[in-house]
Motif scaffolding. Sequence first.
Motif, PDB file in Angstrom:
ATOM      1  N   LYS A   1       0.840  -1.208   0.000  1.00 42.57           N
ATOM      2  CA  LYS A   1       0.000   0.000   0.000  1.00 42.57           C
ATOM      3  C   LYS A   1       0.874   1.258   0.000  1.00 42.57           C
ATOM      4  CE  LYS A   1      -4.089   2.074   0.893  1.00 42.57           C
ATOM      5  NZ  LYS A   1      -5.474   1.857   0.624  1.00 42.57           N
TER       6      LYS A   1
ATOM      7  N   MET B   1      -9.871   6.397  -7.703  1.00 44.17           N
ATOM      8  CA  MET B   1     -10.430   6.020  -6.402  1.00 44.17           C
ATOM      9  C   MET B   1     -11.913   5.695  -6.438  1.00 44.17           C
ATOM     10  SD  MET B   1      -8.692   8.731  -3.776  1.00 44.17           S
ATOM     11  CE  MET B   1      -9.512   8.021  -2.351  1.00 44.17           C
TER      12      MET B   1
ATOM     13  N   HIS C   1     -17.376   2.489   0.839  1.00 43.42           N
ATOM     14  CA  HIS C   1     -16.438   3.132   1.765  1.00 43.42           C
ATOM     15  C   HIS C   1     -16.996   4.436   2.353  1.00 43.42           C
ATOM     16  CE1 HIS C   1     -12.500   3.854   3.437  1.00 43.42           C
ATOM     17  NE2 HIS C   1     -12.355   4.981   2.780  1.00 43.42           N
TER      18      HIS C   1
HETATM   19  C1  MLT Z   1     -10.162   7.777   2.957  1.00 49.27           C
HETATM   20  O1  MLT Z   1     -11.297   7.540   2.548  1.00 49.27           O
HETATM   21  O2  MLT Z   1      -9.952   8.591   3.856  1.00 49.27           O
HETATM   22  C2  MLT Z   1      -9.007   7.060   2.296  1.00 49.27           C
HETATM   23  O3  MLT Z   1      -9.482   6.151   1.352  1.00 49.27           O
HETATM   24  C3  MLT Z   1      -8.143   6.401   3.296  1.00 49.27           C
HETATM   25  C4  MLT Z   1      -6.940   5.711   2.715  1.00 49.27           C
HETATM   26  O4  MLT Z   1      -6.569   5.961   1.564  1.00 49.27           O
HETATM   27  O5  MLT Z   1      -6.326   4.912   3.441  1.00 49.27           O
END
Ligand code: MLT
Length: 260
Positions: free
Chosen positions: A120, A143, A235
């Motif tokens: 990651k 994303m 998410h």
């Molecule tokens: C978030 O939604 O804050 C991010 O996806 C967190 C991450 O990238 O670890």
Amino acid sequence: MPYPFEVSGSGFPVVLLHAFPLSSSMWRANSESITDAGFRVVAPDFPGFGRNTSFSHVTSMDEMATGVRETIASLGIGRAVFVGLSMGGYVLLRILERAPSMIAGIVLADTTAASDTAEKTEARKDLVKRVSSGGSSVLAAEMLPNLLSAATYAENPRLVEELSAEISGCDPGAACAALRGMAERPDSRFLLGGIGVPVLLLFGKDDKVTNLDAAAEMANSIPGSTLSVLERAGHYSNLERPSEFDHHLISFLNSLRLNN
Ligand code: MLT
């Protein structure tokens, strides 16, 4: 220095910590229900996001934890319930380490207490390079498909569009600084067993960024915690299923014995 923030309502304070690469406006769908339930909502903007225009090369989770503490202290707030979604959860766990006495209750949403894996970290470094040269639209393109559930894509195109515009419009420098900060964040799992306040874990069932394995690991480690899973949410569970998110959050808040 205190961060710019949104504040509304009156009652025991509930501090909402936003995800990457959004801002306090990500709580737009939730604030009213929380204030209607009799709480005061405070939602700060992390460096470079929303109305917070100042940031440096790396925005560490500890720096943001300090900024949040200074923000709520500037409002005369000594104790609050903290809600952190994803990056907001990483920051919340740093507040937990530094200032546990400020915390009356914890909601960790779509987040993890673990630090990044080596894989990651490499992926974040690569993303920083591509966002530095290609801008924030790279973030949105890459994303978003992982952030939202299939149900949200099918049923809520407006939210998909709004988030795409919001992510594409974020400051690429601020996004890279936060990516660097997330990549170097410490592992907070050692804190979980010692948490002495009530904890709610709220996760979208279809979250592909953090997932139900991380949720179950945290639930097993935190004594007396409750895990609630939101169907058809990914998410950004608070935006994808706001009514269900608020229902769980407000039931949790009402179950706490809160006094200033
Ligand atoms: C978030 O939604 O804050 C991010 O996806 C967190 C991450 O990238 O670890």
